[in-house]
Design an enzyme around this catalytic site. Sequence first.
Site, PDB file in Angstrom:
ATOM      1  N   HIS A  62       0.916  -0.935   0.088  1.00 19.91           N
ATOM      2  CA  HIS A  62       0.144  -0.096  -0.016  1.00 19.91           C
ATOM      3  C   HIS A  62       0.710   0.938   0.258  1.00 19.91           C
ATOM      4  O   HIS A  62       2.116   0.990  -0.315  1.00 19.91           O
ATOM      5  CB  HIS A  62      -1.330   0.222   1.518  1.00 19.91           C
ATOM      6  CG  HIS A  62      -0.050   0.037   2.507  1.00 19.91           C
ATOM      7  ND1 HIS A  62      -1.408   0.197   3.489  1.00 19.91           N
ATOM      8  CD2 HIS A  62       1.352   0.261   3.064  1.00 19.91           C
ATOM      9  CE1 HIS A  62      -0.822   0.317   4.528  1.00 19.91           C
ATOM     10  NE2 HIS A  62       1.421   0.087   4.073  1.00 19.91           N
TER      11      HIS A  62
ATOM     12  N   CYS B 128       5.257   5.621   5.274  1.00 17.54           N
ATOM     13  CA  CYS B 128       4.277   4.920   4.482  1.00 17.54           C
ATOM     14  C   CYS B 128       3.800   5.556   3.295  1.00 17.54           C
ATOM     15  O   CYS B 128       2.859   5.050   2.941  1.00 17.54           O
ATOM     16  CB  CYS B 128       3.429   5.345   5.774  1.00 17.54           C
ATOM     17  SG  CYS B 128       3.692   4.001   7.660  1.00 17.54           S
TER      18      CYS B 128
ATOM     19  N   HIS C 172       5.350  -0.026   0.202  1.00 16.05           N
ATOM     20  CA  HIS C 172       5.926  -1.292   0.423  1.00 16.05           C
ATOM     21  C   HIS C 172       4.910  -1.656   1.093  1.00 16.05           C
ATOM     22  O   HIS C 172       3.558  -1.573   0.738  1.00 16.05           O
ATOM     23  CB  HIS C 172       6.157   0.205   2.234  1.00 16.05           C
ATOM     24  CG  HIS C 172       5.243   0.387   3.114  1.00 16.05           C
ATOM     25  ND1 HIS C 172       4.618   1.816   2.095  1.00 16.05           N
ATOM     26  CD2 HIS C 172       4.694   0.018   3.731  1.00 16.05           C
ATOM     27  CE1 HIS C 172       4.077   1.663   3.541  1.00 16.05           C
ATOM     28  NE2 HIS C 172       3.713   1.196   4.466  1.00 16.05           N
TER      29      HIS C 172
ATOM     30  N   HIS D 178       3.041  -4.885   4.265  1.00 15.68           N
ATOM     31  CA  HIS D 178       3.582  -5.527   5.112  1.00 15.68           C
ATOM     32  C   HIS D 178       2.835  -6.801   4.818  1.00 15.68           C
ATOM     33  O   HIS D 178       1.508  -7.296   4.355  1.00 15.68           O
ATOM     34  CB  HIS D 178       1.990  -5.020   6.162  1.00 15.68           C
ATOM     35  CG  HIS D 178       2.746  -3.777   6.617  1.00 15.68           C
ATOM     36  ND1 HIS D 178       3.144  -3.416   7.517  1.00 15.68           N
ATOM     37  CD2 HIS D 178       1.826  -2.419   5.597  1.00 15.68           C
ATOM     38  CE1 HIS D 178       3.561  -2.194   7.311  1.00 15.68           C
ATOM     39  NE2 HIS D 178       2.591  -1.225   5.898  1.00 15.68           N
TER      40      HIS D 178
ATOM     41  N   ASP E  83      -4.945 -11.040  -0.260  1.00 14.72           N
ATOM     42  CA  ASP E  83      -3.628 -11.182  -0.542  1.00 14.72           C
ATOM     43  C   ASP E  83      -2.342 -11.085  -1.853  1.00 14.72           C
ATOM     44  O   ASP E  83      -3.245 -11.502  -2.760  1.00 14.72           O
ATOM     45  CB  ASP E  83      -3.222 -13.021   0.005  1.00 14.72           C
ATOM     46  CG  ASP E  83      -2.583 -13.409   0.394  1.00 14.72           C
ATOM     47  OD1 ASP E  83      -1.210 -12.773   1.082  1.00 14.72           O
ATOM     48  OD2 ASP E  83      -2.037 -14.935   0.130  1.00 14.72           O
ATOM     49  N   HIS E  84      -1.349 -10.592  -1.683  1.00 12.93           N
ATOM     50  CA  HIS E  84      -0.093 -10.019  -2.982  1.00 12.93           C
ATOM     51  C   HIS E  84      -1.431  -8.951  -3.690  1.00 12.93           C
ATOM     52  O   HIS E  84      -1.060  -9.523  -4.723  1.00 12.93           O
ATOM     53  CB  HIS E  84       0.272 -11.488  -3.638  1.00 12.93           C
ATOM     54  CG  HIS E  84       0.957 -12.705  -2.534  1.00 12.93           C
ATOM     55  ND1 HIS E  84       0.186 -13.156  -1.636  1.00 12.93           N
ATOM     56  CD2 HIS E  84       2.429 -12.916  -2.658  1.00 12.93           C
ATOM     57  CE1 HIS E  84       1.627 -13.751  -0.779  1.00 12.93           C
ATOM     58  NE2 HIS E  84       2.274 -13.758  -1.451  1.00 12.93           N
TER      59      HIS E  84
ATOM     60  N   GLU F  54      -0.811  -5.241  12.138  1.00 13.81           N
ATOM     61  CA  GLU F  54      -0.009  -4.731  10.329  1.00 13.81           C
ATOM     62  C   GLU F  54       1.703  -4.772  10.469  1.00 13.81           C
ATOM     63  O   GLU F  54       2.267  -4.696  10.118  1.00 13.81           O
ATOM     64  CB  GLU F  54       0.341  -3.294  10.042  1.00 13.81           C
ATOM     65  CG  GLU F  54       0.196  -2.757   8.386  1.00 13.81           C
ATOM     66  CD  GLU F  54      -0.329  -1.634   8.443  1.00 13.81           C
ATOM     67  OE1 GLU F  54      -0.818  -1.036   7.634  1.00 13.81           O
ATOM     68  OE2 GLU F  54       1.036  -0.055   8.627  1.00 13.81           O
TER      69      GLU F  54
HETATM   70 ZN   LIG Z   1       2.289   0.368   5.635  1.00 14.07          ZN
END
Ligand SMILES: [Zn+2]
Length: 137
Positions: free
Chosen positions: A16, A35, A41, A43, A81-82, A126
């Site tokens: 995100h 962020c 990036h 998580h 996911d992914h 997260e």
């Molecule tokens: Zn983040």
Amino acid sequence: MPIVTATRLVRFNAAHRVYNPTWSDERNQATFGKCNNPNWHGHNYTLEIAVEGSVDPDTGYVIDLGTVKEVAERELVRHIDHKNLNLDVPFMQGTIPTTENLVLACWRILAPHLQPARLVRLKLWETENHYVEYDGR
Ligand SMILES: [Zn+2]
């Protein structure tokens, strides 16, 4: 009748960028820091799904936690996911993809599918250092 809470964990990873598109680059950077990285990036998220209910005398379960896992995989995890939460996930469109907004979306998606139990709390990690919780209020 006693009420028991049962919890199942599911894991997914997603990318995100946390930023407000109506703000300047400077204000986004000052508010969201790393962020706000324009090149994304990611998580590794852990979602704790807590449901409550009475214990079924035939099974000894509040709900089969395998069913909770299947619901979570089918309704939620396979859609995120992914994936890139900003670009790929229709239910996150129009929201800043913070952990807070993601846990609210998870609740809306999961809550209708967990009968005979009742969703009572989601805890979304997260990073190993922070999580958010939501109980439907
Ligand atoms: Zn983040």
